[in-house]
Design a protein around this motif. Structure first.
Motif, short mmCIF file in Angstrom:
data_model
loop_
_atom_site.label_atom_id
_atom_site.label_comp_id
_atom_site.label_asym_id
_atom_site.label_seq_id
_atom_site.Cartn_x
_atom_site.Cartn_y
_atom_site.Cartn_z
N THR A 83 -26.78 -21.96 12.42
CA THR A 83 -27.24 -22.25 13.78
C THR A 83 -27.39 -20.96 14.57
OG1 THR A 83 -26.07 -24.37 13.69
CG2 THR A 83 -26.76 -23.60 15.86
N GLN A 84 -26.47 -20.06 14.37
CA GLN A 84 -26.51 -18.75 15.03
C GLN A 84 -27.74 -17.96 14.55
OE1 GLN A 84 -23.05 -16.30 14.15
NE2 GLN A 84 -22.82 -15.81 16.32
N ALA A 85 -27.97 -17.98 13.24
CA ALA A 85 -29.11 -17.25 12.67
C ALA A 85 -30.44 -17.84 13.11
CB ALA A 85 -29.02 -17.26 11.14
N ALA A 86 -30.44 -19.14 13.45
CA ALA A 86 -31.67 -19.80 13.88
C ALA A 86 -31.99 -19.54 15.35
CB ALA A 86 -31.56 -21.31 13.64
N GLY A 87 -31.14 -18.79 16.04
CA GLY A 87 -31.47 -18.40 17.41
C GLY A 87 -30.48 -18.81 18.48
N ALA A 88 -29.51 -19.66 18.16
CA ALA A 88 -28.54 -20.08 19.17
C ALA A 88 -27.59 -18.92 19.47
CB ALA A 88 -27.75 -21.28 18.67
N VAL A 89 -27.23 -18.79 20.74
CA VAL A 89 -26.29 -17.75 21.17
C VAL A 89 -24.88 -18.33 21.03
CG1 VAL A 89 -25.59 -16.20 23.01
CG2 VAL A 89 -28.00 -16.87 22.79
N ILE A 90 -24.13 -17.87 20.04
CA ILE A 90 -22.82 -18.44 19.75
C ILE A 90 -21.76 -17.35 19.73
CG2 ILE A 90 -21.41 -19.76 18.11
CD1 ILE A 90 -23.97 -21.02 17.06
N SER A 91 -20.71 -17.55 20.51
CA SER A 91 -19.56 -16.67 20.51
C SER A 91 -18.44 -17.35 19.72
CB SER A 91 -19.10 -16.39 21.95
OG SER A 91 -17.94 -15.57 21.95
N ILE A 92 -17.77 -16.61 18.85
CA ILE A 92 -16.71 -17.18 18.03
C ILE A 92 -15.35 -16.68 18.51
CG2 ILE A 92 -15.76 -17.34 15.69
CD1 ILE A 92 -18.60 -17.04 14.63
N ILE A 93 -14.46 -17.63 18.82
CA ILE A 93 -13.11 -17.28 19.26
C ILE A 93 -12.11 -17.81 18.23
CG2 ILE A 93 -13.76 -17.26 21.69
CD1 ILE A 93 -12.50 -20.03 21.98
N ARG A 94 -10.88 -17.34 18.32
CA ARG A 94 -9.86 -17.74 17.35
C ARG A 94 -8.51 -17.95 18.03
NH1 ARG A 94 -13.39 -14.45 14.75
NH2 ARG A 94 -14.02 -15.07 12.62
N PRO A 95 -7.67 -18.80 17.45
CA PRO A 95 -6.30 -18.95 17.99
C PRO A 95 -5.46 -17.74 17.63
CG PRO A 95 -6.55 -20.26 16.00
CD PRO A 95 -7.92 -19.69 16.31
N GLN A 96 -4.30 -17.64 18.23
CA GLN A 96 -3.43 -16.49 17.98
C GLN A 96 -2.67 -16.61 16.66
OE1 GLN A 96 -1.27 -16.66 21.79
NE2 GLN A 96 -2.22 -14.69 22.31
N PHE A 97 -2.57 -17.86 16.15
CA PHE A 97 -1.81 -18.08 14.92
C PHE A 97 -2.63 -18.92 13.95
CE2 PHE A 97 1.18 -17.71 18.46
CZ PHE A 97 1.98 -16.65 18.02
#
Length: 312
Positions: A83-97
């Protein structure tokens, strides 16, 4: 807002619901001051895929945020990247653990959020007024068949949802000042319905603005929209998955029609074995899930007893 109004809206045509949803999104973005004030919560599941598609009808460059908890199907991770490669602007976040760390330190996710929460509250303060309500015979009682969890050596609650999902998003919101557009539906559960009725509509403003523009949609609407738009979805849906939340979550797995662990074992046996090996207070998730399923006469897919059909 009352339940009759919600039911009436849920009976709207899909076309009517789409117009309502687009108007809801547009109003939310406008009231908050523009695209840099909002984000679309994107899990990679079918509901959030529909939500992001609708958001991008109005705002092609809207920011979508995906939380990689470490507990997703590989197909979901792949779909997010596609989806990101197809043009959507996506930010990826992660938990601390990691999920393993969360489960070891806090809880196993068993039965359902409401039941797990009741078990947790009774365990930490058994003499409180709240515990008395849960242990009584009223509307909010803890079901008798799950009361064995009160004395199990491991903990259960919805803490993992908070640690793996809610806290990363809350941290993102504090750091960026953005507010969420989320793809939850009132039809998903009684809890979701109650939340929608309490907030009085799809948009909430004030101290903690949030938008849930799919609130009046149903599961059937989601699938109809996907078919009508020929919308790509994560491949795991085509492999038998009915839901794509955390792959090791036990919430709802006790029901007879739930096949999440069957799908996980068949498609990703190493992930299945890893999750079944997670521990809390010296007890494995496999042991905990075994007891949960046995209450309803069910078994883990690799522990199903042999019968005539399996022999043939």
């Amino acid at each position: 807002m009352d339940s009759k109004t919600l039911e009436a809206r849920q009976r709207w045509t899909l076309s009517h619901k789409i117009d309502h949803t687009l108007g809801t999104i547009d109003t939310f973005v406008s009231r908050l001051g523009g695209l840099d004030k909002v984000y679309c919560s994107f899990s990679g599941g079918k509901d959030s895929t529909v939500l992001l598609h609708l958001c991008r009808v109005l705002f092609p460059d809207i920011l979508a945020v995906f939380c990689n908890t470490g507990n997703e199907y590989p197909e979901i991770i792949k779909f997010v990247r596609q989806t990101q490669a197809a043009g959507a602007v996506i930010s990826i976040i992660r938990p601390q653990f990691t999920p393993r760390q969360i489960w070891a330190k806090y809880v196993f996710p068993l039965i359902g959020k409401e039941t797990a929460d009741r078990v947790h509250k009774v365990r930490i303060n058994p003499h409180s007024k709240t515990a008395g309500i849960f242990m009584g015979n009223g509307k909010f009682r803890l079901a008798l068949k799950w009361r064995y969890l009160l004395t199990e050596p491991y903990e259960t609650s919805a803490m993992c949802c908070n640690k793996l999902k809610k806290e990363p998003f809350h941290r993102f919101e504090r750091e960026t000042g953005r507010r969420p557009i989320v793809g939850t539906m009132a039809a998903e559960s009684k809890l979701r319905e109650t939340q929608y009725l309490r907030q009085g509509g799809c948009n909430v403003f004030g101290e903690s603005p949030a938008s849930t523009p799919l609130s009046i949609w149903t599961e059937a609407d989601i699938w109809e929209y996907i078919r009508a738009q020929n919308l790509p979805i994560a491949e795991i849906y085509h492999k038998g998955a009915a839901r794509t939340g955390c792959i090791g979550c036990g919430f709802g797995s006790q029901f007879a029609d739930d096949t999440r662990f069957d799908t996980l074992l068949r498609e990703h046996p190493k992930c299945y074995d890893m999750i079944m090996g997670y521990t809390n207070n010296g007890v494995s998730f496999r042991e905990a899930m075994r007891k949960v399923l046995q209450v309803n006469g069910r078994f883990l897919p690799d522990e199903e007893p042999a019968n005539l059909f399996s022999i043939l």
